[in-house]
Design an enzyme around this catalytic site. Structure first.
Site, PDB file in Angstrom:
ATOM      1  N   ASP A  21       0.670  -1.133   0.029  1.00 53.82           N
ATOM      2  CA  ASP A  21       0.044  -0.106   0.016  1.00 53.82           C
ATOM      3  C   ASP A  21       0.936   1.347   0.195  1.00 53.82           C
ATOM      4  OD1 ASP A  21      -2.173  -1.636   0.029  1.00 53.82           O
ATOM      5  OD2 ASP A  21      -2.830  -1.295   2.148  1.00 53.82           O
ATOM      6  N   GLY A  22       2.133   1.040   0.452  1.00 58.61           N
ATOM      7  CA  GLY A  22       2.961   2.197   0.610  1.00 58.61           C
ATOM      8  C   GLY A  22       3.270   2.861  -0.876  1.00 58.61           C
TER       9      GLY A  22
ATOM     10  N   SER B  40      -6.927   5.876  10.390  1.00 59.97           N
ATOM     11  CA  SER B  40      -8.252   6.041  11.015  1.00 59.97           C
ATOM     12  C   SER B  40      -8.969   4.642  11.814  1.00 59.97           C
ATOM     13  CB  SER B  40      -9.404   6.477   9.891  1.00 59.97           C
ATOM     14  OG  SER B  40     -10.624   6.601  10.510  1.00 59.97           O
TER      15      SER B  40
END
Length: 543
Positions: A311-312, A456
């Protein structure tokens, strides 16, 4: 000396007083009729108003056929009888002003709103009618009947009153931007009405759904590969993928497509550019190198972007394309894989389908446009504004003036925290310039639906599907237990401000990058971005 100057002055005063009294009587009747026109259900006293209006009109024979009381009777417009409304049902009207205390311009508006008797009006635009009401302070001389000069002219008497605004107009003239209203109404006349805008918004959402359901069949002739240049294993896989893309024939050619790789691999021994180009001399024109500047200036040259990592790497790709983003196909080769849905071991199958007859389905992920605004009283802002080393040459700025600073397109989240300060962050959150709440916490996370599985989620935020348009607000260790995570509308314009009375500054980071300090008086503006992040959808419908 002329006759007009020798006329006795008291007679003119009496004449003016009589005209003013008659005008007040006519205005009172018109205002009552105008109120009945606004509320036709109130039929009580309608016949009395018609009789009073007809009686008042007898004092002004110079206005023939200007007002037809019977044609504007409220009962004449109702096809079915309406039940009588008693005074108790209209109790909210007991505090209204009487006609004697009504402003003179209100009476004139009632007079101007009536139509001539038995006349066929030509259709006019809304802009024209409103402009004539706002900007015209006198009646049209061509439409006014000609009278003898010896008779008092009612229109001139009323026009003189229009030149002096009443109490109510002095309070509201500055609050209403008439030119802006005219521009918006002119836009409605051009076809951009509220209903048309609603239809357009519905069509856009339908198009977004169809983009996810229907495959896009287009010729992929230029591919960009994003990977970690310092990861040796990924460099070897990048070399393997590049060589296969060169050798596989595409689009009625004996060769493949053009491939852009990271410019850092140009001299890499593991990528071995020399041995790759030695296989075929034509590969030299097919192998190119990308830089962040090229992604910023010419993003449209890439037909497809392949990411090798986790994902990075996907977030880094979003960081590269701050404007238009090509379709992104992500291969899972990292530690986290929420955004990577394709296995690299099957890259031949996936790419043959996408570049063949099957095409590709795309999911448009929303991004945030985050803009930092600096207070003109801060030292950071003065450093940005300074053109020389001499402080005397600094431009004079308003203490309340804000200077636009950095701007970022965010795929995951915006994080505002207290930084190294030991004090609790005190942030003011505004939505559409209205104060929503005051955040007293270690910080807050403004997340996209895509970022709901990232920071989040770790802070207790909700999981949200990427196709849901929304803004997620998650506090970080809030001081009060009543402050819970919220999901806001994506149409909201958010502002996170550091109050001037704050005990410390704050720090903001954008997708974990570009960390900046927010001093007292600074704020960050967050809104839904214009450039979404398109990801290729896999077989399971995710991407």
């Amino acid at each position: 000396m002329s006759d007009s100057s020798s006329a006795p002055e008291p007679d003119n005063n009496l004449s003016n007083m009589k005209v003013s009294a008659d005008a007040q009587t006519l205005g009172s009747a018109l205002l009552r009729d105008y109120c009945l026109h606004l509320d036709p259900a109130n039929t009580n006293g309608a016949s009395h108003v018609d009789e009073e209006l007809s009686e008042a009109m007898k004092n002004f024979p110079e206005l023939p056929n200007k007002i037809d009381a019977s044609s504007h009777s409220p009962t004449a417009k109702l096809s079915t009888p309406i039940p009588f409304h008693s005074d108790t049902s209209l109790g909210h009207r007991k505090a209204t002003l009487s006609t004697g205390s009504a402003p003179q311009q209100t009476i004139l508006q009632a007079l101007a709103s009536r139509s001539p008797k038995n006349s066929q009006l030509a259709p006019i635009s809304i802009r024209g009618s409103l402009s004539s009401r706002v900007h015209s302070n006198e009646f049209d001389d061509r439409a006014r009947p000609k009278t003898a000069s010896s008779q008092p002219d009612l229109s001139q008497n009323l026009t003189s009153r229009l030149k002096y605004p009443c109490f109510f107009h002095q309070r509201f003239d500055d609050a209403v931007n008439t030119e802006r209203v005219l521009e918006e109404i002119a836009a409605e006349d051009d076809g951009f009405s509220h209903s048309r805008l609603m239809q357009t918004a519905t069509s856009v959402r339908e198009i977004s759904k169809q983009l996810q359901r229907r495959p896009i069949k287009r010729a992929v002739r230029t591919i960009m590969i994003v990977t970690k240049a310092r990861d040796n294993s990924l460099v070897y896989l990048t070399r393997e993928l590049t060589e296969w893309l060169f050798k596989t024939p595409r689009y009625n050619s004996d060769l493949g497509v053009t491939v852009y790789v990271d410019a850092k691999l140009q001299k890499s021994k593991r990528f071995d550019t020399a041995s790759l180009l030695a296989q075929n001399p034509r590969y030299k024109d097919m192998l190119k190198y990308w830089t962040p500047d090229l992604c910023w200036s010419s993003p449209e040259i890439f037909d497809l972007v392949l990411t090798l990592g986790g994902d990075g790497t996907v977030l880094y790709t979003s960081w590269l394309f701050q404007r238009i983003v090509p379709p992104i196909l992500s291969f899972s080769l990292g530690s986290l894989g929420f955004l990577t849905n394709f296995e690299f071991s099957s890259y031949r199958t996936h790419l043959n389908e996408i570049m063949g007859d099957h095409g590709m389905r795309v999911n448009l992920r929303m991004r945030f446009t985050c803009t930092v605004f600096r207070s003109s009283t801060n030292d950071t802002t003065r450093n940005l504004l300074s053109t020389t080393s001499n402080p005397r040459n600094l431009p004079k700025t308003n203490p309340t003036e804000m200077v636009e600073g950095e701007q970022f397109e965010v795929l995951n989240e915006l994080v505002i925290d207290r930084g190294p300060s030991p004090y609790v962050s005190n942030l003011e959150l505004y939505g559409d310039n209205n104060l929503l709440t005051v955040v007293q916490a270690d910080g807050c996370i403004i997340s996209t639906p895509t970022g709901s599985t990232a920071y989040s989620l770790s802070a207790g935020g909700p999981l949200t599907h990427p196709s849901i348009p929304g803004i997620l607000l998650t506090p970080i260790c809030p001081h009060t237990l009543s402050f819970r995570p919220m999901v806001l509308s994506d149409t909201l314009l958010l502002k996170i401000c550091v109050p001037r009375s704050s005990r410390s500054t704050a720090y903001a980071s954008f997708d974990g990058k570009g960390r900046v300090e927010l001093r007292r008086g600074d704020y960050v503006q967050v809104e839904a971005g214009r450039y979404p992040f398109p990801t290729v959808v896999g077989e399971g419908g995710t991407g």
